[in-house]
Design a protein around this motif. Structure first.
Motif, short mmCIF file in Angstrom:
data_model
loop_
_atom_site.label_atom_id
_atom_site.label_comp_id
_atom_site.label_asym_id
_atom_site.label_seq_id
_atom_site.Cartn_x
_atom_site.Cartn_y
_atom_site.Cartn_z
N SER A 9 0.60 -1.20 -0.34
CA SER A 9 0.32 -0.09 0.02
C SER A 9 0.86 1.28 0.20
N ARG B 12 -11.63 -10.06 -8.12
CA ARG B 12 -12.63 -10.63 -7.04
C ARG B 12 -13.70 -11.44 -7.38
N VAL C 175 -7.51 -7.07 -2.82
CA VAL C 175 -7.23 -5.52 -2.62
C VAL C 175 -7.31 -4.47 -3.93
N THR D 259 -10.81 -1.93 -3.94
CA THR D 259 -10.05 -1.05 -2.82
C THR D 259 -9.24 -0.23 -2.88
N TYR D 260 -7.98 -0.29 -3.46
CA TYR D 260 -6.94 0.80 -3.80
C TYR D 260 -7.99 1.59 -4.99
N VAL E 109 -9.92 3.94 -3.20
CA VAL E 109 -9.78 5.26 -2.05
C VAL E 109 -8.03 5.63 -2.90
N VAL F 182 -8.65 -3.54 5.91
CA VAL F 182 -7.91 -2.29 5.49
C VAL F 182 -8.49 -0.82 5.47
#
Length: 346
Positions: free
Chosen positions: A65, A105, A112, A115-116, A119, A153
Motif C-alpha cells: 500500500s 474479486r 485489494v 479497494t486501491y 481509495v 483495509v
C-alpha cells in the motif's frame, strides 16, 4: 552504497521492495485461498500459528500500500511534465484499475485492487492538491485511525497518504536516510509489539495486532533497504523484474494458487510453501519476460488503457509521444525527478 537506478532510471529499491511485498502476500493469500485453519483462525495457539500471525499476516500489504502511494506520486509528477491535465490521466489510470479488481474479486473476494482504485480516487487525487506537510499529517492520523479500528483495509487511506508524502519529500533522499539506526528502532518496536501480541493472545482483528503489523512492515522495509547497501544487493536486485510486474504477479498468483489447490490438499505449512513456490515461479517468468518486454502483460494493458492507445511493448522501442516514462509500477522516472523535491508542494 547510495540508492541506485536500474535501466531507464528506475529506482531499483522500489522494485525490490515491491517484490518482497509480493512474496509475503503470495504466502498469506495461499493460506487464505486454500482455506487452511490458520487463515480461518480456528487454532489460536502453537508456534506455527503465531509465526504466521507475527511474521506474515498483515505484515506485507502495508508495504504494498505504501508503494502504491509512492507510485501515484511518481506517475503524477511525470505526467505533469507531459500533459496539460495530469489528474485527468491519473483519474483514468485509477478508474481502469476498477475492472481489474472487480474481475479479480470473482476469484478472490478479499483482493485489494478494487479497494486501491476506489481509495485512490477518493483520497489520493484530492490529496494531490494539498501541501506535503498536510498530506503527511493526514497520513499519520489515518494510520492511527486505521490501527484503532483493528487495521485491515482501514489502514489503506493513511498508508497511501504516507507513500505520497514520501514521494513528495524525495524518494532518493528518504532511501539515503534509511540507516541502521532507523532499522534498529523499527525492529525494536516490532519485537515489542509482536511479543505483546503473542503474550496477550490478541487475534488478527485487534488494535494490538494492527499496530504490530504496521511496525513489522516498517522493519521489513528498512531491513531490505539496508541490505541493498551491502553485497546482498546482487541477489536482491534480481527480484526487481517481478517487482516491476507486481500487478500481473498479484493477479497471476491467485490463478496459480487456486490451480495448485485443485491438485493437492495442503495443510498450514504446505500452503505457505505453495505461496512461496508460486512467487519463485513468477520471479523466473518475470526475469525471462523482462528480457524481451518493457512491461508485464497486465501492466501493458493498464498503461494502454490509461493513455487510450497501445504503448510500445517490445524492449528497445521509445515511448509514444506525450507518454510519461513512468512504469506500471510507478518507479521508472527521469533522474531529475527522482533526485529533487517537488517545489510546488512544500
Amino acid at each position: 552504497m547510495r540508492a541506485g537506478r536500474g535501466e531507464a532510471g528506475r529506482v531499483v529499491e522500489v522494485d525490490v521492495l515491491r517484490a518482497v511485498a509480493l512474496l509475503g502476500i503470495c504466502m498469506v493469500n495461499a493460506v487464505d485461498l486454500l482455506g487452511t485453519p490458520v487463515a480461518a483462525g480456528e487454532h489460536r495457539s502453537g508456534a506455527a500459528y503465531w509465526a504466521y500471525e507475527t511474521l506474515l499476516h498483515q505484515r506485507f500489504f502495508p508495504i504494498f500500500s505504501f508503494l502504491f502511494g509512492v507510485s501515484f506520486g511518481l506517475f503524477l509528477r511525470v505526467a505533469e511534465t507531459r500533459v496539460r491535465r495530469p489528474r485527468v490521466v491519473m483519474l483514468a489510470r485509477l478508474g481502469f484499475l476498477v475492472p481489474f479488481g472487480a474481475l479479480h474479486r470473482l476469484l478472490y473476494p478479499d483482493e485489494v485492487l478494487l479497494t486501491y482504485a476506489v481509495v485512490g480516487i477518493a483520497v489520493l487525487l484530492p490529496a494531490s492538491f494539498a501541501p506535503t506537510a498536510v498530506v503527511f499529517s493526514l497520513g499519520v492520523l489515518g494510520v492511527a485511525a486505521g490501527v484503532a479500528v483493528h487495521g485491515g483495509v482501514a489502514l489503506i487511506p493513511g498508508i497511501f497518504l504516507l507513500g505520497l508524502a514520501a514521494e513528495r519529500y524525495g524518494v532518493r533522499r528518504l532511501l539515503d536516510a534509511a540507516t541502521g539506526l532507523g532499522l534498529g528502532a523499527c525492529v525494536l518496536a516490532a519485537l515489542v509489539l509482536d511479543v505483546w501480541q503473542v503474550g496477550a493472545g490478541a487475534p488478527a482483528a485487534s488494535v494490538l495486532a494492527a499496530g504490530a503489523g504496521v511496525a513489522t512492515a516498517a522493519a521489513y522495509m528498512f531491513g531490505v533497504v539496508v541490505l541493498l547497501r551491502t553485497d546482498a544487493r546482487r541477489f536482491l536486485a534480481g527480484l526487481a523484474p517481478v517487482g516491476r510486474m507486481a500487478l500481473s504477479g498479484y493477479v497471476g498468483a491467485t490463478v496459480m494458487i487456486l490451480g495448485v489447490g485443485r491438485l493437492v490438499e495442503p495443510g498450514d505449512g504446505p500452503a505457505v510453501v505453495i505461496g512461496a513456490g508460486v512467487f519463485a515461479v513468477e520471479a523466473v517468468l518475470a526475469w525471462v519476460w523482462s528480457r524481451y518486454a518493457r512491461y508485464g502483460p497486465l501492466e501493458w494493458v493498464w498503461r494502454s488503457l490509461t493513455w487510450w492507445r497501445p504503448v510500445p511493448m517490445r524492449r528497445g522501442r521509445p515511448d509514444a509521444p506525450g507518454e510519461p516514462d513512468a512504469s506500471g509500477g510507478g518507479a521508472q522516472v527521469p533522474r531529475t525527478v527522482l533526485d529533487r523535491r517537488r517545489p510546488s508542494r512544500k
